[in-house]
Motif scaffolding. Structure first.
Motif, PDB file in Angstrom:
ATOM      1  N   ARG A   1     -22.244 -28.253  -1.721  1.00  0.00           N
ATOM      2  CA  ARG A   1     -22.762 -29.617  -1.600  1.00  0.00           C
ATOM      3  C   ARG A   1     -24.291 -29.693  -1.574  1.00  0.00           C
ATOM      4  NH1 ARG A   1     -20.606 -34.467  -2.992  1.00  0.00           N
ATOM      5  NH2 ARG A   1     -22.158 -35.909  -2.278  1.00  0.00           N
ATOM      6  N   PRO A   2     -24.976 -28.794  -0.831  1.00  0.00           N
ATOM      7  CA  PRO A   2     -26.445 -28.881  -0.848  1.00  0.00           C
ATOM      8  C   PRO A   2     -27.036 -28.741  -2.258  1.00  0.00           C
ATOM      9  CG  PRO A   2     -25.741 -27.538   0.986  1.00  0.00           C
ATOM     10  CD  PRO A   2     -24.510 -27.811   0.154  1.00  0.00           C
ATOM     11  N   GLU A   3     -26.466 -27.841  -3.072  1.00  0.00           N
ATOM     12  CA  GLU A   3     -26.965 -27.673  -4.441  1.00  0.00           C
ATOM     13  C   GLU A   3     -26.670 -28.916  -5.281  1.00  0.00           C
ATOM     14  OE1 GLU A   3     -24.882 -25.292  -3.031  1.00  0.00           O
ATOM     15  OE2 GLU A   3     -26.482 -23.904  -2.489  1.00  0.00           O
ATOM     16  N   ARG A   4     -25.496 -29.485  -5.101  1.00  0.00           N
ATOM     17  CA  ARG A   4     -25.157 -30.712  -5.829  1.00  0.00           C
ATOM     18  C   ARG A   4     -26.086 -31.850  -5.429  1.00  0.00           C
ATOM     19  NH1 ARG A   4     -18.872 -31.035  -4.759  1.00  0.00           N
ATOM     20  NH2 ARG A   4     -19.418 -33.232  -4.791  1.00  0.00           N
ATOM     21  N   ASP A   5     -26.390 -31.943  -4.139  1.00  0.00           N
ATOM     22  CA  ASP A   5     -27.316 -32.980  -3.671  1.00  0.00           C
ATOM     23  C   ASP A   5     -28.705 -32.774  -4.276  1.00  0.00           C
ATOM     24  OD1 ASP A   5     -25.350 -34.237  -2.176  1.00  0.00           O
ATOM     25  OD2 ASP A   5     -26.001 -33.377  -0.264  1.00  0.00           O
ATOM     26  N   GLU A   6     -29.142 -31.524  -4.385  1.00  0.00           N
ATOM     27  CA  GLU A   6     -30.450 -31.237  -4.979  1.00  0.00           C
ATOM     28  C   GLU A   6     -30.497 -31.659  -6.444  1.00  0.00           C
ATOM     29  OE1 GLU A   6     -31.746 -27.194  -4.409  1.00  0.00           O
ATOM     30  OE2 GLU A   6     -31.341 -27.294  -2.256  1.00  0.00           O
ATOM     31  N   ARG A   7     -29.422 -31.374  -7.187  1.00  0.00           N
ATOM     32  CA  ARG A   7     -29.371 -31.785  -8.603  1.00  0.00           C
ATOM     33  C   ARG A   7     -29.401 -33.313  -8.718  1.00  0.00           C
ATOM     34  NH1 ARG A   7     -25.502 -27.667  -8.932  1.00  0.00           N
ATOM     35  NH2 ARG A   7     -23.786 -29.184  -8.947  1.00  0.00           N
ATOM     36  N   ARG A   8     -28.661 -33.960  -7.849  1.00  0.00           N
ATOM     37  CA  ARG A   8     -28.622 -35.428  -7.845  1.00  0.00           C
ATOM     38  C   ARG A   8     -30.001 -36.001  -7.528  1.00  0.00           C
ATOM     39  NH1 ARG A   8     -24.336 -39.188  -5.610  1.00  0.00           N
ATOM     40  NH2 ARG A   8     -25.450 -40.943  -4.737  1.00  0.00           N
ATOM     41  N   ASP A   9     -30.647 -35.453  -6.498  1.00  0.00           N
ATOM     42  CA  ASP A   9     -31.974 -35.926  -6.107  1.00  0.00           C
ATOM     43  C   ASP A   9     -32.986 -35.720  -7.235  1.00  0.00           C
ATOM     44  OD1 ASP A   9     -30.806 -36.553  -3.695  1.00  0.00           O
ATOM     45  OD2 ASP A   9     -31.853 -34.997  -2.543  1.00  0.00           O
ATOM     46  N   ALA A  10     -32.890 -34.589  -7.940  1.00  0.00           N
ATOM     47  CA  ALA A  10     -33.799 -34.319  -9.056  1.00  0.00           C
ATOM     48  C   ALA A  10     -33.561 -35.314 -10.194  1.00  0.00           C
ATOM     49  CB  ALA A  10     -33.612 -32.889  -9.556  1.00  0.00           C
ATOM     50  N   TYR A  11     -32.310 -35.607 -10.472  1.00  0.00           N
ATOM     51  CA  TYR A  11     -31.973 -36.595 -11.502  1.00  0.00           C
ATOM     52  C   TYR A  11     -32.583 -37.957 -11.155  1.00  0.00           C
ATOM     53  CZ  TYR A  11     -29.158 -39.820 -14.294  1.00  0.00           C
ATOM     54  OH  TYR A  11     -28.754 -40.813 -15.144  1.00  0.00           O
TER      55      TYR A  11
ATOM     56  N   ILE B   1     -30.839 -44.829  -0.584  1.00  0.00           N
ATOM     57  CA  ILE B   1     -30.525 -44.349   0.762  1.00  0.00           C
ATOM     58  C   ILE B   1     -29.162 -43.683   0.700  1.00  0.00           C
ATOM     59  CG2 ILE B   1     -30.109 -44.999   3.163  1.00  0.00           C
ATOM     60  CD1 ILE B   1     -33.011 -45.404   2.253  1.00  0.00           C
ATOM     61  N   GLU B   2     -29.107 -42.425   1.090  1.00  0.00           N
ATOM     62  CA  GLU B   2     -27.853 -41.674   1.126  1.00  0.00           C
ATOM     63  C   GLU B   2     -27.528 -41.327   2.574  1.00  0.00           C
ATOM     64  OE1 GLU B   2     -25.662 -40.713  -1.403  1.00  0.00           O
ATOM     65  OE2 GLU B   2     -26.843 -42.159  -2.541  1.00  0.00           O
ATOM     66  N   ILE B   3     -26.320 -41.621   2.977  1.00  0.00           N
ATOM     67  CA  ILE B   3     -25.847 -41.285   4.320  1.00  0.00           C
ATOM     68  C   ILE B   3     -25.029 -40.006   4.190  1.00  0.00           C
ATOM     69  CG2 ILE B   3     -24.602 -42.077   6.353  1.00  0.00           C
ATOM     70  CD1 ILE B   3     -26.980 -43.877   5.560  1.00  0.00           C
ATOM     71  N   ASP B   4     -25.517 -38.945   4.797  1.00  0.00           N
ATOM     72  CA  ASP B   4     -24.881 -37.638   4.673  1.00  0.00           C
ATOM     73  C   ASP B   4     -24.106 -37.280   5.933  1.00  0.00           C
ATOM     74  OD1 ASP B   4     -26.045 -37.458   2.216  1.00  0.00           O
ATOM     75  OD2 ASP B   4     -27.603 -36.035   2.824  1.00  0.00           O
ATOM     76  N   GLY B   5     -22.831 -37.052   5.752  1.00  0.00           N
ATOM     77  CA  GLY B   5     -21.982 -36.576   6.841  1.00  0.00           C
ATOM     78  C   GLY B   5     -21.958 -35.066   6.877  1.00  0.00           C
ATOM     79  N   TYR B   6     -21.067 -34.531   7.668  1.00  0.00           N
ATOM     80  CA  TYR B   6     -20.954 -33.090   7.862  1.00  0.00           C
ATOM     81  C   TYR B   6     -20.768 -32.345   6.542  1.00  0.00           C
ATOM     82  CZ  TYR B   6     -18.780 -28.632   8.902  1.00  0.00           C
ATOM     83  OH  TYR B   6     -18.472 -27.305   8.926  1.00  0.00           O
ATOM     84  N   ALA B   7     -19.982 -32.877   5.630  1.00  0.00           N
ATOM     85  CA  ALA B   7     -19.638 -32.188   4.380  1.00  0.00           C
ATOM     86  C   ALA B   7     -20.853 -31.887   3.514  1.00  0.00           C
ATOM     87  CB  ALA B   7     -18.635 -33.017   3.588  1.00  0.00           C
TER      88      ALA B   7
ATOM     89  N   PRO C   1     -24.474 -40.844 -13.792  1.00  0.00           N
ATOM     90  CA  PRO C   1     -23.187 -40.289 -13.368  1.00  0.00           C
ATOM     91  C   PRO C   1     -22.943 -40.397 -11.865  1.00  0.00           C
ATOM     92  CG  PRO C   1     -24.756 -38.522 -13.704  1.00  0.00           C
ATOM     93  CD  PRO C   1     -25.452 -39.812 -14.110  1.00  0.00           C
ATOM     94  N   TYR C   2     -23.849 -41.025 -11.133  1.00  0.00           N
ATOM     95  CA  TYR C   2     -23.769 -41.056  -9.672  1.00  0.00           C
ATOM     96  C   TYR C   2     -23.535 -42.471  -9.140  1.00  0.00           C
ATOM     97  CZ  TYR C   2     -25.860 -36.490 -10.312  1.00  0.00           C
ATOM     98  OH  TYR C   2     -26.114 -35.203 -10.719  1.00  0.00           O
TER      99      TYR C   2
END
Length: 118
Positions: free
Chosen positions: A69-79, A57-63, A43-44
């Motif tokens: 967003r941090p929780e969503r990033d954690e779920r994505r990283d775990a997936y 490689i993920e480029i993370d901006g201010y958002a 889904p990503y």
């Protein structure tokens, strides 16, 4: 479906930090690991992906530090980790300051991961 979504994402303009690092990664493509940009994975959509190293490689901006967003990033990283994909998150500001050095570090990391898998 993933292929069509990948085509749609490939037509999206890259922000400045992604554009700079992509330029550097493309320059070194013949000499080392190969990266794809806007690579669909479940889904990503991954900013950059090296299949040989299973490196995202993920480029993370201010958002990425705001709201949920941090929780969503954690779920994505775990997936992605469940798929055996290593995720490296880089701050957009760091990429903008020295895209060449950041790209070099990414290439070295990918080469190390590839060597470890061999």
């Amino acid at each position: 479906m993933a292929r069509r979504r990948g085509r749609l994402c490939a037509s999206v303009k890259l922000c400045a930090s992604r554009k700079h690092i992509w330029r550097e990664l493309k320059r070194s493509a013949g000499q080392g690991p190969r990266f794809r940009r806007q690579h669909p994975c479940g889904p990503y959509i991954l900013d950059f992906y090296c299949s040989q190293a299973q490196l995202c490689i993920e480029i993370d901006g201010y958002a990425h530090g705001t709201d949920d967003r941090p929780e969503r990033d954690e779920r994505r990283d775990a997936y992605l980790a469940d798929l055996g994909i290593c995720v490296e998150r880089l701050a957009a500001q760091t990429v903008l300051q020295d895209p060449h050095a950041v790209a070099h570090g990414v290439i070295v990391l990918a080469a190390e991961l590839m060597a470890a898998k061999a």
